[in-house]
Design a protein around this motif. Structure first.
Motif, mmCIF file in Angstrom:
data_model
loop_
_atom_site.group_PDB
_atom_site.id
_atom_site.type_symbol
_atom_site.label_atom_id
_atom_site.label_comp_id
_atom_site.label_asym_id
_atom_site.label_seq_id
_atom_site.Cartn_x
_atom_site.Cartn_y
_atom_site.Cartn_z
ATOM 1 N N ASP A 166 -9.815 6.706 21.489
ATOM 2 C CA ASP A 166 -8.721 6.069 22.225
ATOM 3 C C ASP A 166 -8.266 4.800 21.502
ATOM 4 O O ASP A 166 -7.064 4.549 21.334
ATOM 5 N N ARG A 193 -10.720 3.024 30.096
ATOM 6 C CA ARG A 193 -10.373 4.429 30.347
ATOM 7 C C ARG A 193 -11.530 5.384 30.134
ATOM 8 O O ARG A 193 -11.495 6.513 30.665
ATOM 9 N N THR A 194 -12.535 4.981 29.369
ATOM 10 C CA THR A 194 -13.560 5.952 28.983
ATOM 11 C C THR A 194 -14.980 5.602 29.410
ATOM 12 O O THR A 194 -15.761 6.498 29.739
#
Length: 255
Positions: A146, A178-179
């Motif tokens: 990302d 996000r991860t």
């Protein structure tokens, strides 16, 4: 070889011809181009399984690159290496239990652990275990995919507008949110915050790690970032499926 990697090599070859410096395209590729090929080799069986030996080797090589970004990467790389050792120990254990096997894929390793009933229901993983090591390696790789994808987009925009290439720290923070963030407890989140504040600017990282080749320049680097992210996204999605299909997606938070 993927179309993405081919595009990188074409850029490198074109630039080399302009400067009349003959060299092999493979040797001209930067660290991230070579890293991308390692992760591509990890994905086997038409994208449905992972070669553990290739995965561990590619991740170790990535750790060596990330350490060059700066001292702030030290704790994160140490965590990754501990998870690689979990994977390697589990692989050795199950190979000893199956003398006829010469290799063990991620699918076979997870199947062996499930058959041995070492994990709890609902994705409660034993620790240490191969499944746990693979889970955290996967999450870390997804974060960097990302991050590098964001950086590649920022570089493309900068080439058009003439503005800056964005903040590596900001890209890393967005990728983390996000991860990985949902799987971190308070201590781990705080540690990430400290590392993020110590993140240098992108150009400093490029120089320290030798990411830009003299033959390819910024465009080749942008393509290497994009290709690395694509290769690792394919890999981490396959790894995610192997975990979730066997009820091995542990959603508990770390400390």
């Amino acid at each position: 070889m993927s179309a993405c990697v081919i595009r990188v090599l074409l850029v490198l070859l074109a630039s080399a011809s302009v400067h009349s410096r003959p060299s092999s395209s493979r040797s001209a590729a930067g660290p991230l181009g070579r890293s991308a090929r390692g992760f591509q080799r990890s994905l086997v069986s038409r994208g449905r399984d992972v070669d553990l030996r290739e995965l561990v080797e590619a991740t170790r090589e990535l750790c060596a690159v990330l350490l060059k970004f700066g001292a702030y990467m030290g704790p994160s790389v140490s965590d990754v290496r501990r998870n690689l050792e979990r994977i390697e120990e589990a692989r050795r254990k199950w190979l000893r239990a199956s003398p006829r096997r010469r290799q063990l894929s991620m699918k076979a390793l997870l199947a062996a652990e499930v058959a041995a009933e070492i994990h709890g229901r609902g994705g409660v993983l034993a620790d240490p275990s191969g499944a746990m090591g693979l889970l955290w390696v996967r999450r870390g790789l997804a974060m960097w995919a990302d991050t590098f994808e964001q950086q590649a987009r920022a570089m493309q925009q900068a080439a058009v507008t003439g503005e800056g290439e964005g903040s590596l720290a900001a890209h890393t923070r967005v990728a983390y949110e996000r991860t990985v963030q949902a799987h971190h407890g308070w201590v781990s989140r705080r540690a990430f915050g400290v590392a993020c504040r110590a993140t240098p600017d992108w150009e400093t990282v490029v120089r320290r790690a030798g990411l830009r080749t003299d033959k390819g320049g910024d465009e080749a680097l942008r393509l290497e970032l994009k290709c690395w992210a694509a290769a690792v996204r394919d890999l981490t999605e396959a790894m995610r499926s192997l975990h979730t299909d066997r009820d091995l997606e542990d959603r508990r938070k770390s400390v």
